[in-house]
Design an enzyme around this catalytic site. Sequence first.
Site, PDB file in Angstrom:
ATOM      1  N   ASP A 134       0.835  -1.209   0.000  1.00 50.14           N
ATOM      2  CA  ASP A 134       0.000   0.000   0.000  1.00 50.14           C
ATOM      3  C   ASP A 134       0.866   1.255   0.000  1.00 50.14           C
ATOM      4  O   ASP A 134       2.045   1.234   0.358  1.00 50.14           O
ATOM      5  CB  ASP A 134      -0.933  -0.006   1.215  1.00 50.14           C
ATOM      6  CG  ASP A 134      -1.917  -1.164   1.179  1.00 50.14           C
ATOM      7  OD1 ASP A 134      -2.171  -1.668   0.069  1.00 50.14           O
ATOM      8  OD2 ASP A 134      -2.387  -1.577   2.254  1.00 50.14           O
ATOM      9  N   ARG A 135       0.221   2.350  -0.357  1.00 48.36           N
ATOM     10  CA  ARG A 135       0.945   3.622  -0.391  1.00 48.36           C
ATOM     11  C   ARG A 135       1.451   4.005   0.995  1.00 48.36           C
ATOM     12  O   ARG A 135       2.537   4.570   1.146  1.00 48.36           O
ATOM     13  CB  ARG A 135       0.019   4.712  -0.944  1.00 48.36           C
ATOM     14  CG  ARG A 135       0.691   6.065  -1.130  1.00 48.36           C
ATOM     15  CD  ARG A 135      -0.277   7.071  -1.698  1.00 48.36           C
ATOM     16  NE  ARG A 135       0.384   8.361  -1.924  1.00 48.36           N
ATOM     17  CZ  ARG A 135      -0.246   9.445  -2.357  1.00 48.36           C
ATOM     18  NH1 ARG A 135      -1.548   9.394  -2.627  1.00 48.36           N
ATOM     19  NH2 ARG A 135       0.417  10.574  -2.525  1.00 48.36           N
TER      20      ARG A 135
END
Length: 348
Positions: free
Chosen positions: A215-216
């Site tokens: 994920d970011r």
Amino acid sequence: MKKQFNRKKFDSRPRRDSDDKKERGEKKDWGKGNSRSNNRVGNNKHERREEKPWEKKRFDREQKPWEKRRDEKRYDRKKSFVEKKEQNLKKAFERSEKTNHVSAPKIIPPAEGLIRLNKYLANAGICSRREADKFIEAGAVKVNGKIITQLGYKVSPGDKVQFGDNRVQKEKTVYILLNKPKGYITTTDDERNRATVLDLIQGVEERIYPVGRLDRNTSGLLLLTNDGELAKTLMHPKYRVPKVYHIVLDKSLKPDDLDKLKNGVELEDGFAKPDDIAYVEGTEGRKDIGIEIHSGRNRIVRRMFEHLGYNVVKLDRVLYAGLTKKNISRGKWRFLAENEVRMLKRIK
């Protein structure tokens, strides 16, 4: 004084003449009184008694045409076996004569430097070998300007290979381990022009792509390579590639909720259970959790804690497929050593 028993009284055998002679002290006449001499006439052993008309042996009667003696049957059986053996030898000889006229196949020595077309595409980072076979059957690959649809076709280093309209160059396989920071997307390009993990890697000419996704807002280990076959192996769930995360929660994790996570929880997309989970030693408040999981489902770790009412403040991947981020600072990367590459390729 012992009681004397009378042998005559207690002897249950039938009385014979020889017994009476024995009692009188006479010798036994073996030529006249024995049972064998009853069937003979006189004292001549070879002189047989006269046979009665009804006492005829079986072989003296007239033989029927369909009846054969035992000796004759045995002879016929042996004769048929010999004939059958000769027939088999004759067939084998005829078969050998036919095969002698057929020329032996020529042994063609393998050409040096040839490589399968699907492996050539996988080494170039286009796709995996299985996906390359599908592209070849669909007619999307050309060799020297000719469409190739034959599986197992081999190319030489000097051949011109095209995938679609672009020429495929055989590249050197590259394996890079990145310590990803927050704020970067694990993709090769982004429509919104956000920062990607490829922006952190400079000076690499080969076309590489990330293995798996982070994920970011998730940091930690990320592998990038152009080896399509290895990437597919590492991402497949059946190989159970281990991934260890360090989690920091917004509040302390209760022991009861820890036991629930150990037994697994039911999420929207199915049942989820970690391989191992425990409190991180040396921390206070029971907010730091270590979890090992092999599933690659989207945001699986965050959703497991959100299911029990916890928010993940920090999520960092500290181990991936036996690789650690030792001596790799946040936002930095390095090439894998040869022993590390061999370790990854042993995963099967």
